[in-house]
Write an enzyme that holds these catalytic residues in place. Structure first.
Site, PDB file in Angstrom:
ATOM      1  N   THR A  16      -0.540   1.550   6.727  1.00  7.03           N
ATOM      2  CA  THR A  16      -0.364   0.397   5.842  1.00  7.03           C
ATOM      3  C   THR A  16      -0.301  -0.850   6.716  1.00  7.03           C
ATOM      4  OG1 THR A  16       1.208  -0.748   4.389  1.00  7.03           O
ATOM      5  CG2 THR A  16       2.137   0.915   5.832  1.00  7.03           C
ATOM      6  N   THR A  51       0.875  -1.173   0.000  1.00  7.22           N
ATOM      7  CA  THR A  51       0.000   0.000   0.000  1.00  7.22           C
ATOM      8  C   THR A  51       0.908   1.218   0.000  1.00  7.22           C
ATOM      9  OG1 THR A  51      -1.777  -1.057   1.249  1.00  7.22           O
ATOM     10  CG2 THR A  51      -1.603   1.316   1.470  1.00  7.22           C
ATOM     11  N   ARG A  68     -14.421  -6.390  -1.746  1.00  6.32           N
ATOM     12  CA  ARG A  68     -13.829  -6.161  -0.423  1.00  6.32           C
ATOM     13  C   ARG A  68     -13.206  -4.765  -0.372  1.00  6.32           C
ATOM     14  NH1 ARG A  68      -8.345  -4.820   1.487  1.00  6.32           N
ATOM     15  NH2 ARG A  68      -8.177  -5.578   3.618  1.00  6.32           N
ATOM     16  N   VAL A  69     -13.538  -4.022   0.660  1.00  7.82           N
ATOM     17  CA  VAL A  69     -12.924  -2.706   0.873  1.00  7.82           C
ATOM     18  C   VAL A  69     -12.173  -2.763   2.190  1.00  7.82           C
ATOM     19  CG1 VAL A  69     -13.344  -0.239   1.190  1.00  7.82           C
ATOM     20  CG2 VAL A  69     -14.756  -1.546  -0.411  1.00  7.82           C
ATOM     21  N   GLY A  70     -10.920  -2.360   2.169  1.00  3.58           N
ATOM     22  CA  GLY A  70     -10.102  -2.391   3.383  1.00  3.58           C
ATOM     23  C   GLY A  70     -10.070  -1.052   4.086  1.00  3.58           C
ATOM     24  N   ASP A  71      -8.999  -0.839   4.840  1.00  4.31           N
ATOM     25  CA  ASP A  71      -8.895   0.383   5.650  1.00  4.31           C
ATOM     26  C   ASP A  71      -8.640   1.640   4.825  1.00  4.31           C
ATOM     27  OD1 ASP A  71      -6.230  -0.934   5.234  1.00  4.31           O
ATOM     28  OD2 ASP A  71      -5.548   0.981   6.024  1.00  4.31           O
ATOM     29  N   HIS A  76      -2.321  -4.787   7.765  1.00  8.18           N
ATOM     30  CA  HIS A  76      -3.512  -5.627   7.648  1.00  8.18           C
ATOM     31  C   HIS A  76      -4.763  -4.765   7.826  1.00  8.18           C
ATOM     32  CE1 HIS A  76      -6.526  -8.666   9.105  1.00  8.18           C
ATOM     33  NE2 HIS A  76      -6.171  -9.111   7.912  1.00  8.18           N
ATOM     34  N   GLY A  77      -5.474  -4.552   6.712  1.00  5.90           N
ATOM     35  CA  GLY A  77      -6.582  -3.605   6.676  1.00  5.90           C
ATOM     36  C   GLY A  77      -7.656  -3.823   7.717  1.00  5.90           C
TER      37      GLY A  77
END
Length: 316
Positions: free
Chosen positions: A217, A166, A194-197, A219-220
């Site tokens: 950056t 990221t 899927r949407v992460g942080d 693990h979301g």
């Protein structure tokens, strides 16, 4: 106020053969962002330019070089935030554009919304005249190989999540305004949609002139659970230095939810930090015309900006 920029190219494990490219990529991004501010540009301009530079660099998991979802497609998330008025723009699950960070800025400046997703983001990009590119153009051989490997019955996609780059940037400009920007291709072989942080304000990034700016950056899902970016600024509001705030928040994420990651921070007085709980994180910063950069915890290189620009034009 003297301008300061800090960038990261992702926390995790960076394979030996990719170290040089990762170092060169964050250095290039930091120099470009700093150059924008030196020419009178704002912190928002600087973080956008730095992140755009890394989206275009296939060494990183953002833009070209993004990892693939379970169907073998690129879906990207990005956010940008202006600390002056807390304006922010983000996009999630976007496909077929080279620079999601540019689209995120358009969301911030041309709509009343803060986050557009998937098809809606696509329609907005078309309305704004953002050029569409074929999805294959964003796919590198490495992403393709990794995707195939993860489809094998005995594979462990978790193993491959450890070197995800990221990208992000934070800056403070000569007016004392702060900004952050973060962009990613997400997790390899993730579920479609899927949407992460990254696209979530307060998780993937946050900027507030009252305290500073941060980009995260790692693990979301873990980052979202602790709202990492905002947590760091909260610690700074309680009087912690950027470095201590970053370490405290990363430590909390590790002990509370078992998550690893990295962050870059700049305070509203121009102090900065680049900290990580993973094995590595590529980072670079420019302050007082000095460039600093590294990948490993104890690694720290320093060059003058002039020297760095010379070697940059000679191909690093």
């Amino acid at each position: 106020m003297k301008p300061v920029i800090v960038v990261h190219g992702g926390a995790g494990r960076i394979f030996k053969e990719r170290e040089e490219g990762s170092r060169a990529g964050v250095v290039r991004a930091a120099l470009r962002g700093y150059g924008v501010m030196k020419r009178g540009g704002s912190a928002v301009d600087a973080v956008e330019e730095a992140v755009r530079s890394m989206e275009d660099d296939p060494h990183f998991n953002a833009g070209c070089g993004s990892v693939l979802n379970e169907k073998g497609e690129v879906e990207m998330d990005a956010i940008i935030m202006d600390g002056k008025n807390l304006d922010s723009g983000a996009v999630s699950a976007v496909k077929c554009i080279a620079n999601p960070i540019k689209l995120a800025r358009l969301v911030m400046e041309k709509t009343k919304h803060m986050l557009l997703t998937d098809h809606g983001a696509h329609l907005f990009a078309q309305a704004m005249g953002v050029p569409e590119i074929p999805g294959e153009k964003l796919i590198t051989e490495r992403s393709q190989e990794r995707w195939k490997k993860n489809l094998e019955p005995d594979s462990n996609p978790e193993e491959f999540q450890k070197d995800l780059g990221t990208v992000g940037a934070v800056a403070i400009d000569s007016e004392g305004n702060v900004a952050c920007a973060t962009s990613t291709g997400g997790l390899s072989n993730k579920l479609v949609g899927r949407v992460g942080d990254t696209a979530c304000i307060g998780s993937g990034g946050y900027a507030d002139n009252h305290s500073g700016a941060t980009s995260t950056t790692g693990h979301g899902e873990s980052i979202m659970k602790v709202v990492l970016a905002r947590l760091i600024l909260y610690h700074m509001e309680q009087g912690m230095s950027p470095e201590m705030a970053a370490d405290t928040a990363l430590d909390y994420m590790k002990t509370r939810v078992g998550g690893l990651g990295g962050v870059i921070v700049v305070s509203n007085s121009g102090e900065w930090a680049a900290r990580f709980s993973t094995k590595q994180m590529s980072w670079a910063t420019v302050k007082d015309d000095q460039l600093h950069y590294g990948i490993y915890a104890e690694e720290w290189h320093t060059k003058s900006v002039d020297e760095a620009l010379t070697s940059e034009s000679e191909g690093f």
